[in-house]
Design a protein around this motif. Sequence first.
Motif, PDB file in Angstrom:
ATOM      1  N   GLY A  38       0.838  -1.203   0.000  1.00 45.77           N
ATOM      2  CA  GLY A  38       0.000   0.000   0.000  1.00 45.77           C
ATOM      3  C   GLY A  38       0.868   1.246   0.000  1.00 45.77           C
ATOM      4  O   GLY A  38       1.868   1.319  -0.719  1.00 45.77           O
ATOM      5  N   ARG A  39       0.566   2.195   0.870  1.00 46.43           N
ATOM      6  CA  ARG A  39       1.291   3.473   0.873  1.00 46.43           C
ATOM      7  C   ARG A  39       2.733   3.335   1.331  1.00 46.43           C
ATOM      8  O   ARG A  39       3.528   4.237   1.160  1.00 46.43           O
ATOM      9  CB  ARG A  39       0.550   4.505   1.720  1.00 46.43           C
ATOM     10  N   TRP A  55      -3.033 -10.181  -3.523  1.00 39.72           N
ATOM     11  CA  TRP A  55      -4.117 -10.340  -2.534  1.00 39.72           C
ATOM     12  C   TRP A  55      -4.823 -11.675  -2.710  1.00 39.72           C
ATOM     13  O   TRP A  55      -5.137 -12.360  -1.727  1.00 39.72           O
ATOM     14  CB  TRP A  55      -5.120  -9.181  -2.626  1.00 39.72           C
ATOM     15  N   TYR A  99     -12.804  -8.526  -2.831  1.00 34.65           N
ATOM     16  CA  TYR A  99     -12.083  -7.302  -2.448  1.00 34.65           C
ATOM     17  C   TYR A  99     -10.944  -6.934  -3.427  1.00 34.65           C
ATOM     18  O   TYR A  99     -10.861  -5.779  -3.858  1.00 34.65           O
ATOM     19  CB  TYR A  99     -11.544  -7.443  -1.013  1.00 34.65           C
ATOM     20  N   ARG A 175     -10.386   6.730  -4.788  1.00 33.46           N
ATOM     21  CA  ARG A 175      -9.539   6.673  -5.980  1.00 33.46           C
ATOM     22  C   ARG A 175     -10.304   7.046  -7.247  1.00 33.46           C
ATOM     23  O   ARG A 175      -9.713   7.414  -8.242  1.00 33.46           O
ATOM     24  CB  ARG A 175      -8.962   5.257  -6.146  1.00 33.46           C
ATOM     25  N   GLU A 181      -3.701   9.222  -6.440  1.00 35.04           N
ATOM     26  CA  GLU A 181      -3.318   9.962  -5.235  1.00 35.04           C
ATOM     27  C   GLU A 181      -4.121   9.499  -4.003  1.00 35.04           C
ATOM     28  O   GLU A 181      -5.185   8.915  -4.129  1.00 35.04           O
ATOM     29  CB  GLU A 181      -3.581  11.455  -5.439  1.00 35.04           C
ATOM     30  N   TYR A 182      -3.582   9.814  -2.845  1.00 33.47           N
ATOM     31  CA  TYR A 182      -4.314   9.586  -1.597  1.00 33.47           C
ATOM     32  C   TYR A 182      -5.082  10.855  -1.241  1.00 33.47           C
ATOM     33  O   TYR A 182      -4.657  11.959  -1.576  1.00 33.47           O
ATOM     34  CB  TYR A 182      -3.338   9.239  -0.466  1.00 33.47           C
ATOM     35  N   ASN A 197     -11.722   0.749   8.795  1.00 40.24           N
ATOM     36  CA  ASN A 197     -11.627  -0.607   8.217  1.00 40.24           C
ATOM     37  C   ASN A 197     -10.881  -1.554   9.164  1.00 40.24           C
ATOM     38  O   ASN A 197     -11.282  -2.695   9.374  1.00 40.24           O
ATOM     39  CB  ASN A 197     -10.993  -0.595   6.811  1.00 40.24           C
ATOM     40  N   PHE A 220      -6.351 -15.830  16.488  1.00 44.66           N
ATOM     41  CA  PHE A 220      -6.656 -15.019  15.303  1.00 44.66           C
ATOM     42  C   PHE A 220      -6.951 -13.576  15.724  1.00 44.66           C
ATOM     43  O   PHE A 220      -6.474 -12.616  15.107  1.00 44.66           O
ATOM     44  CB  PHE A 220      -7.838 -15.632  14.557  1.00 44.66           C
ATOM     45  N   ARG A 231      -0.487  -0.681  12.500  1.00 37.06           N
ATOM     46  CA  ARG A 231      -0.654  -0.125  11.151  1.00 37.06           C
ATOM     47  C   ARG A 231      -1.609   1.076  11.167  1.00 37.06           C
ATOM     48  O   ARG A 231      -1.410   2.051  10.460  1.00 37.06           O
ATOM     49  CB  ARG A 231      -1.156  -1.221  10.190  1.00 37.06           C
ATOM     50  N   HIS A 235      -0.791   4.761   9.864  1.00 35.44           N
ATOM     51  CA  HIS A 235      -1.645   5.473   8.894  1.00 35.44           C
ATOM     52  C   HIS A 235      -2.013   6.851   9.446  1.00 35.44           C
ATOM     53  O   HIS A 235      -1.986   7.846   8.737  1.00 35.44           O
ATOM     54  CB  HIS A 235      -2.948   4.696   8.641  1.00 35.44           C
TER      55      HIS A 235
HETATM   56  P1  NDP Z   1      -5.599   0.312   3.603  1.00 36.58           P
HETATM   57  O1  NDP Z   1      -6.536   1.158   4.371  1.00 36.58           O
HETATM   58  O2  NDP Z   1      -4.146   0.639   3.686  1.00 36.58           O
HETATM   59  O3  NDP Z   1      -5.999   0.351   2.051  1.00 36.58           O
HETATM   60  C1  NDP Z   1      -7.247  -0.114   1.619  1.00 36.58           C
HETATM   61  C2  NDP Z   1      -7.457   0.260   0.133  1.00 36.58           C
HETATM   62  O4  NDP Z   1      -7.847   1.632   0.032  1.00 36.58           O
HETATM   63  C3  NDP Z   1      -6.206   0.150  -0.731  1.00 36.58           C
HETATM   64  O5  NDP Z   1      -6.617  -0.157  -2.032  1.00 36.58           O
HETATM   65  C4  NDP Z   1      -5.613   1.559  -0.655  1.00 36.58           C
HETATM   66  O6  NDP Z   1      -4.799   1.860  -1.775  1.00 36.58           O
HETATM   67  C5  NDP Z   1      -6.853   2.418  -0.639  1.00 36.58           C
HETATM   68  N1  NDP Z   1      -6.700   3.612   0.196  1.00 36.58           N
HETATM   69  C6  NDP Z   1      -6.469   3.621   1.536  1.00 36.58           C
HETATM   70  N2  NDP Z   1      -6.430   4.870   2.012  1.00 36.58           N
HETATM   71  C7  NDP Z   1      -6.636   5.685   0.948  1.00 36.58           C
HETATM   72  C8  NDP Z   1      -6.716   7.108   0.793  1.00 36.58           C
HETATM   73  N3  NDP Z   1      -6.579   7.909   1.839  1.00 36.58           N
HETATM   74  N4  NDP Z   1      -6.918   7.624  -0.449  1.00 36.58           N
HETATM   75  C9  NDP Z   1      -7.080   6.780  -1.504  1.00 36.58           C
HETATM   76  N5  NDP Z   1      -7.014   5.429  -1.429  1.00 36.58           N
HETATM   77  C10 NDP Z   1      -6.797   4.881  -0.222  1.00 36.58           C
HETATM   78  O7  NDP Z   1      -5.881  -1.195   4.041  1.00 36.58           O
HETATM   79  P2  NDP Z   1      -4.998  -2.531   3.817  1.00 36.58           P
HETATM   80  O8  NDP Z   1      -4.612  -2.606   2.384  1.00 36.58           O
HETATM   81  O9  NDP Z   1      -3.941  -2.624   4.869  1.00 36.58           O
HETATM   82  O10 NDP Z   1      -6.076  -3.657   4.190  1.00 36.58           O
HETATM   83  C11 NDP Z   1      -7.142  -3.940   3.319  1.00 36.58           C
HETATM   84  C12 NDP Z   1      -8.188  -4.788   4.065  1.00 36.58           C
HETATM   85  O11 NDP Z   1      -7.599  -6.008   4.523  1.00 36.58           O
HETATM   86  C13 NDP Z   1      -8.767  -4.086   5.294  1.00 36.58           C
HETATM   87  O12 NDP Z   1     -10.147  -4.311   5.356  1.00 36.58           O
HETATM   88  C14 NDP Z   1      -8.047  -4.749   6.457  1.00 36.58           C
HETATM   89  O13 NDP Z   1      -8.861  -4.756   7.600  1.00 36.58           O
HETATM   90  C15 NDP Z   1      -7.782  -6.161   5.925  1.00 36.58           C
HETATM   91  N6  NDP Z   1      -6.559  -6.722   6.523  1.00 36.58           N
HETATM   92  C16 NDP Z   1      -6.696  -7.645   7.526  1.00 36.58           C
HETATM   93  C17 NDP Z   1      -5.576  -8.125   8.186  1.00 36.58           C
HETATM   94  C18 NDP Z   1      -5.722  -9.097   9.341  1.00 36.58           C
HETATM   95  O14 NDP Z   1      -4.720  -9.370  10.014  1.00 36.58           O
HETATM   96  N7  NDP Z   1      -6.904  -9.664   9.620  1.00 36.58           N
HETATM   97  C19 NDP Z   1      -4.213  -7.708   7.791  1.00 36.58           C
HETATM   98  C20 NDP Z   1      -4.208  -6.731   6.730  1.00 36.58           C
HETATM   99  C21 NDP Z   1      -5.343  -6.272   6.141  1.00 36.58           C
HETATM  100  P3  NDP Z   1      -3.203   1.549  -1.732  1.00 36.58           P
HETATM  101  O15 NDP Z   1      -3.084   0.050  -1.688  1.00 36.58           O
HETATM  102  O16 NDP Z   1      -2.715   2.154  -2.986  1.00 36.58           O
HETATM  103  O17 NDP Z   1      -2.645   2.197  -0.483  1.00 36.58           O
END
Ligand code: NDP
Length: 258
Positions: A38-39, A55, A99, A175, A181-182, A197, A220, A231, A235
Amino acid sequence: MNVMIDLHTFYLLTWIWIGLAVVIFLVLLTGRITAPYGRYTREGWGAFIGNRAAWVIMEIPSLLLFSFFFLSGPVPHDAITWLFFAMWVFHYANRSLIYPFRTRTREKKMPLSVMFMGMFFNLVNASLNGYYLGYIMPVYPEGWWKDPRFLAGFVIYFTGVVINWWADGRLISLRRDNGKEYAIPYGGMFRWVSCPNYLGEMMEWSGFALMAWNLPALSFAVWTVANLLPRALNHHRWYKKHFPEYPADRKAVFPFLL
Ligand code: NDP
């Protein structure tokens, strides 16, 4: 295929697994290491793979292995354990097959090493939980569905699902308006926290652990918090650093608290 292991070994392995989660939690909490996807994607973690494929490959073992152990084991299933099965399959069918295709990260890449770490986590986690319900757990006591642990867990799990799905959708839709961009997310739970989330996901597996009331389900929940709480803090710091106008009263993950 004979996949029986004795109970003592099973519990020992699960405790070691929980111990590992605690160590990783403490390391991640220092903020010195952020999982590089991600970022935070960066060089130095080996070859890359397309985000979407990563994924799917990373998450699908959880769907398959849990189902395999649950369905192949000798433990007779009742309505309660079938419900757990449905909850797991529902979550992982989304995470592995729906997803990744909703995200707008087509040009983005993830280090293969991160994908393999995620996959390893899913292999162990799904095996422990599936094995327990398929090979070890005797049926739940009569009336378990009326037990306060089951009822509270049920509410927490499904509230978490709604929060997680909604927040994932909101982030993905950002997006649409902002390209690669974020942007600052607004609305719903984002009024209070930067990462609803992650809050939803932590609620889901804490609720599940409460309902299932067993050690692998607890492991879990512990792992989910170990991964997502640090994380979320990262963020939150990242948003504040990148957006001077970021809402000052917003917390990272727990409304009004943290
Ligand atoms: P993020 O919040 O980092 O990103 C989620 C998605 O949204 C990505 O596609 C990201 O793009 C995009 N995004 C996030 N913030 C912005 C923003 N401000 N502007 C535009 N786009 C944005 O989540 P994760 O990728 O870490 O996780 C995804 C899912 O997986 C979540 O629901 C999380 O709960 C779940 N997860 C569960 C885990 C567990 O241990 N059970 C572990 C990890 C994740 P980009 O990728 O480009 O940043």
